[in-house]
Design an enzyme around this catalytic site. Structure first.
Site, PDB file in Angstrom:
ATOM      1  CG  HIS A   1       8.846   0.027 -17.624  1.00 26.02           C
ATOM      2  ND1 HIS A   1       8.817  -0.827 -18.702  1.00 26.02           N
ATOM      3  CD2 HIS A   1       7.609  -0.046 -17.055  1.00 26.02           C
ATOM      4  CE1 HIS A   1       7.623  -1.390 -18.781  1.00 26.02           C
ATOM      5  NE2 HIS A   1       6.875  -0.942 -17.793  1.00 26.02           N
TER       6      HIS A   1
ATOM      7  N   GLY B   1      -1.092  -7.513  -9.421  1.00 20.81           N
ATOM      8  CA  GLY B   1      -0.473  -6.701 -10.471  1.00 20.81           C
ATOM      9  C   GLY B   1       1.029  -6.852 -10.475  1.00 20.81           C
ATOM     10  CB  THR B   2       3.394  -8.158  -7.927  1.00 24.31           C
ATOM     11  OG1 THR B   2       2.703  -7.443  -6.923  1.00 24.31           O
ATOM     12  CG2 THR B   2       4.895  -8.106  -7.697  1.00 24.31           C
TER      13      THR B   2
ATOM     14  CB  ALA C   1      -0.936  -0.014   1.207  1.00 20.57           C
TER      15      ALA C   1
ATOM     16  CE  LYS D   1       8.978  -3.459 -15.158  1.00 18.40           C
ATOM     17  NZ  LYS D   1       8.093  -3.931 -14.088  1.00 18.40           N
TER      18      LYS D   1
HETATM   19  N1  LIG Z   1      -0.091  -4.998 -13.533  1.00 16.51           N
HETATM   20  C1  LIG Z   1       0.046  -3.686 -13.743  1.00 16.51           C
HETATM   21  O1  LIG Z   1      -0.766  -3.035 -14.419  1.00 16.51           O
HETATM   22  C2  LIG Z   1       1.206  -2.985 -13.125  1.00 16.51           C
HETATM   23  C3  LIG Z   1       2.138  -3.718 -12.443  1.00 16.51           C
HETATM   24  N2  LIG Z   1       3.153  -3.106 -11.803  1.00 16.51           N
HETATM   25  C4  LIG Z   1       3.994  -3.966 -10.980  1.00 16.51           C
HETATM   26  O2  LIG Z   1       3.610  -3.769  -9.631  1.00 16.51           O
HETATM   27  C5  LIG Z   1       4.718  -3.988  -8.771  1.00 16.51           C
HETATM   28  C6  LIG Z   1       4.886  -2.782  -7.857  1.00 16.51           C
HETATM   29  O3  LIG Z   1       5.288  -1.676  -8.610  1.00 16.51           O
HETATM   30  P1  LIG Z   1       5.545  -0.277  -7.899  1.00 16.51           P
HETATM   31  O4  LIG Z   1       4.369   0.133  -7.098  1.00 16.51           O
HETATM   32  O5  LIG Z   1       6.055   0.628  -8.958  1.00 16.51           O
HETATM   33  O6  LIG Z   1       6.737  -0.662  -6.912  1.00 16.51           O
HETATM   34  P2  LIG Z   1       7.114  -0.018  -5.501  1.00 16.51           P
HETATM   35  O7  LIG Z   1       8.495  -0.498  -5.167  1.00 16.51           O
HETATM   36  O8  LIG Z   1       6.832   1.447  -5.499  1.00 16.51           O
HETATM   37  O9  LIG Z   1       6.056  -0.697  -4.493  1.00 16.51           O
HETATM   38  C7  LIG Z   1       6.167  -1.979  -3.946  1.00 16.51           C
HETATM   39  C8  LIG Z   1       5.815  -1.850  -2.483  1.00 16.51           C
HETATM   40  O10 LIG Z   1       5.689  -3.141  -1.911  1.00 16.51           O
HETATM   41  C9  LIG Z   1       6.289  -3.089  -0.626  1.00 16.51           C
HETATM   42  N3  LIG Z   1       6.558  -4.433  -0.132  1.00 16.51           N
HETATM   43  C10 LIG Z   1       7.689  -5.175  -0.214  1.00 16.51           C
HETATM   44  N4  LIG Z   1       7.508  -6.355   0.409  1.00 16.51           N
HETATM   45  C11 LIG Z   1       6.240  -6.355   0.888  1.00 16.51           C
HETATM   46  C12 LIG Z   1       5.464  -7.285   1.625  1.00 16.51           C
HETATM   47  N5  LIG Z   1       5.962  -8.480   1.981  1.00 16.51           N
HETATM   48  N6  LIG Z   1       4.202  -6.955   1.962  1.00 16.51           N
HETATM   49  C13 LIG Z   1       3.679  -5.759   1.615  1.00 16.51           C
HETATM   50  N7  LIG Z   1       4.371  -4.827   0.914  1.00 16.51           N
HETATM   51  C14 LIG Z   1       5.632  -5.141   0.554  1.00 16.51           C
HETATM   52  C15 LIG Z   1       7.501  -2.229  -0.841  1.00 16.51           C
HETATM   53  O11 LIG Z   1       8.019  -1.756   0.396  1.00 16.51           O
HETATM   54  P3  LIG Z   1       9.608  -1.386   0.509  1.00 16.51           P
HETATM   55  O12 LIG Z   1       9.857  -0.357  -0.560  1.00 16.51           O
HETATM   56  O13 LIG Z   1       9.719  -0.869   1.897  1.00 16.51           O
HETATM   57  O14 LIG Z   1      10.322  -2.673   0.256  1.00 16.51           O
HETATM   58  C16 LIG Z   1       6.900  -1.108  -1.682  1.00 16.51           C
HETATM   59  O15 LIG Z   1       6.265  -0.137  -0.860  1.00 16.51           O
HETATM   60  C17 LIG Z   1       5.912  -4.258  -9.688  1.00 16.51           C
HETATM   61  O16 LIG Z   1       6.091  -5.656  -9.800  1.00 16.51           O
HETATM   62  C18 LIG Z   1       5.474  -3.678 -11.022  1.00 16.51           C
HETATM   63  O17 LIG Z   1       6.088  -4.301 -12.106  1.00 16.51           O
HETATM   64  C19 LIG Z   1       3.324  -1.750 -11.837  1.00 16.51           C
HETATM   65  C20 LIG Z   1       2.459  -0.972 -12.546  1.00 16.51           C
HETATM   66  C21 LIG Z   1       1.312  -1.530 -13.241  1.00 16.51           C
HETATM   67  O1  LIG Z   2       6.963  -1.496 -12.910  1.00 21.48           O
HETATM   68  C1  LIG Z   2       6.131  -0.832 -13.583  1.00 21.48           C
HETATM   69  O2  LIG Z   2       6.067   0.397 -13.509  1.00 21.48           O
HETATM   70  C2  LIG Z   2       5.218  -1.547 -14.471  1.00 21.48           C
HETATM   71  N1  LIG Z   2       5.206  -2.838 -14.437  1.00 21.48           N
HETATM   72  C3  LIG Z   2       4.364  -3.693 -15.173  1.00 21.48           C
HETATM   73  C4  LIG Z   2       5.189  -4.599 -16.071  1.00 21.48           C
HETATM   74  O3  LIG Z   2       6.247  -5.072 -15.655  1.00 21.48           O
HETATM   75  O4  LIG Z   2       4.743  -4.898 -17.166  1.00 21.48           O
HETATM   76  C5  LIG Z   2       3.243  -2.973 -15.884  1.00 21.48           C
HETATM   77  C6  LIG Z   2       3.631  -1.630 -16.411  1.00 21.48           C
HETATM   78  O5  LIG Z   2       4.462  -1.813 -17.488  1.00 21.48           O
HETATM   79  C7  LIG Z   2       4.276  -0.786 -15.316  1.00 21.48           C
END
Ligand SMILES: NC(=O)C1=CN([C@@H]2O[C@H](COP(=O)(O)OP(=O)(O)OC[C@H]3O[C@@H](n4cnc5c(N)ncnc54)[C@H](OP(=O)(O)O)[C@@H]3O)[C@@H](O)[C@H]2O)C=CC1
Ligand SMILES: O=C(O)C1=N[C@H](C(=O)O)C[C@H](O)C1
Length: 254
Positions: free
Chosen positions: A136, A79-80, A12, A140
């Site tokens: 990107h 989404g991860t 979050a 990332k």
């Molecule tokens: N499917 C889609 O449309 C999209 C997918 N993504 C994907 O989403 C993922 C997150 O991206 P993004 O938000 O940019 O990354 P961020 O690094 O900003 O966010 C990830 C968060 O998860 C936290 N985290 C780590 N371990 C845990 C845990 N065990 N429990 C809860 N939280 C945890 C991290 O904390 P800390 O930093 O303290 O480790 C951080 O706050 C990536 O894999 C990305 O590729 C992104 C955009 C779109």
């Molecule tokens: O990490 C990101 O930012 C994103 N991750 C996803 C991916 O790996 O495809 C989705 C989007 O491209 C943003």
């Protein structure tokens, strides 16, 4: 009044997690009941009575989160990125023992990105050459992007079904990595550049012509309609669903 769907957000505090928290809080039919950060505990999800959990964490923890939530009977929208076939297979097998639970793993929730993947798979049968370029932000952690991997897999499946051979490539000498990664026989190139959010180009070539299919996410808000669609629908799709295209009637491989 109809009861609101109770939603938890994992990750979050992250870039996506913060945007999802805002989107859930703004939706009248949804209620945000739990936020879990890196130092948090997944028991907060069940303690709060969440019916659906949204996971935007990191590739190293997402699969374990899903298994724990499936055991607790909570539907999951993931989404991860960073998932491979083996990890997806383990979740699929686990869900056999929790037949009422739905898990949606979608590498990209932006409508334009999902359409890009569908259009690319359709076009790839008709072109001799195809390569994928994803671009990107430099924060990332995984490369190539989950979207690019899913795009390449869809292209490869469409070409195989149509009997199209590999893209021609005479390279016999190179600096390692110069031709990108090989995803199911499709070359995928990853660019990391400050100022970018999430972008993808599919380049398709034939003698004398090129088709470029490009999508740009300029803001993380672009992912929110897809995330909310997943949250609202995941319970109606028990088992594992990979890709938002299956909720948008766009078909493709499951
Ligand atoms: N499917 C889609 O449309 C999209 C997918 N993504 C994907 O989403 C993922 C997150 O991206 P993004 O938000 O940019 O990354 P961020 O690094 O900003 O966010 C990830 C968060 O998860 C936290 N985290 C780590 N371990 C845990 C845990 N065990 N429990 C809860 N939280 C945890 C991290 O904390 P800390 O930093 O303290 O480790 C951080 O706050 C990536 O894999 C990305 O590729 C992104 C955009 C779109
Ligand atoms: O990490 C990101 O930012 C994103 N991750 C996803 C991916 O790996 O495809 C989705 C989007 O491209 C943003």
């Amino acid at each position: 009044m109809t009861e609101r769907l109770k939603v938890a957000v994992l990750g979050a505090a992250g870039r996506m997690g913060r945007t999802v928290v805002e989107a859930v809080e703004s939706a009248e039919d949804l209620e945000l009941v739990a936020r879990v950060d890196a130092d948090g505990d997944l028991s907060a999800v069940t303690d709060a009575g969440a019916q659906v959990a949204v996971d935007f964490t990191v590739p190293s923890v997402t699969e374990a989160n899903v298994h724990t939530l499936v055991d607790a009977g909570v539907h999951v929208v993931v989404g991860t990125t960073g998932w491979d076939d083996a990890a997806l297979g383990r979740v699929r097998d686990h869900l056999v023992h929790a037949p009422a639970v739905g898990v949606l793993v979608a590498p990209n929730f932006a409508l334009g990105a999902v359409l890009t993947m569908a259009f690319a798979a359709q076009a790839a049968r008709w072109f001799e050459s195809v390569e994928v370029v994803e671009l990107h932000h430099p924060d990332k952690v995984d490369a190539p992007s989950g979207t690019a991997r899913h795009t390449a897999a869809g292209i490869a499946a469409a070409r195989a079904a149509a009997g199209v051979g590999p893209s021609p490539d005479a390279t016999s000498q190179q600096i390692e990595g110069a031709r990108g990664a090989d995803v199911d026989g499709v070359r995928v190139h990853a660019v990391r550049l400050r100022g970018l959010v999430a972008h993808e180009e599919v380049l398709l070539g034939n003698p004398g012509e090129m088709l470029t299919i490009r999508h740009d996410s300029f803001d993380r808000i672009s992912f929110m309609p897809g995330v909310l669609l997943g949250v609202r629908q995941v319970a109606r799709h028990p088992g594992l669903t990979v890709g938002l295209e299956h909720l948008l009637d766009l078909g493709g491989r499951r």
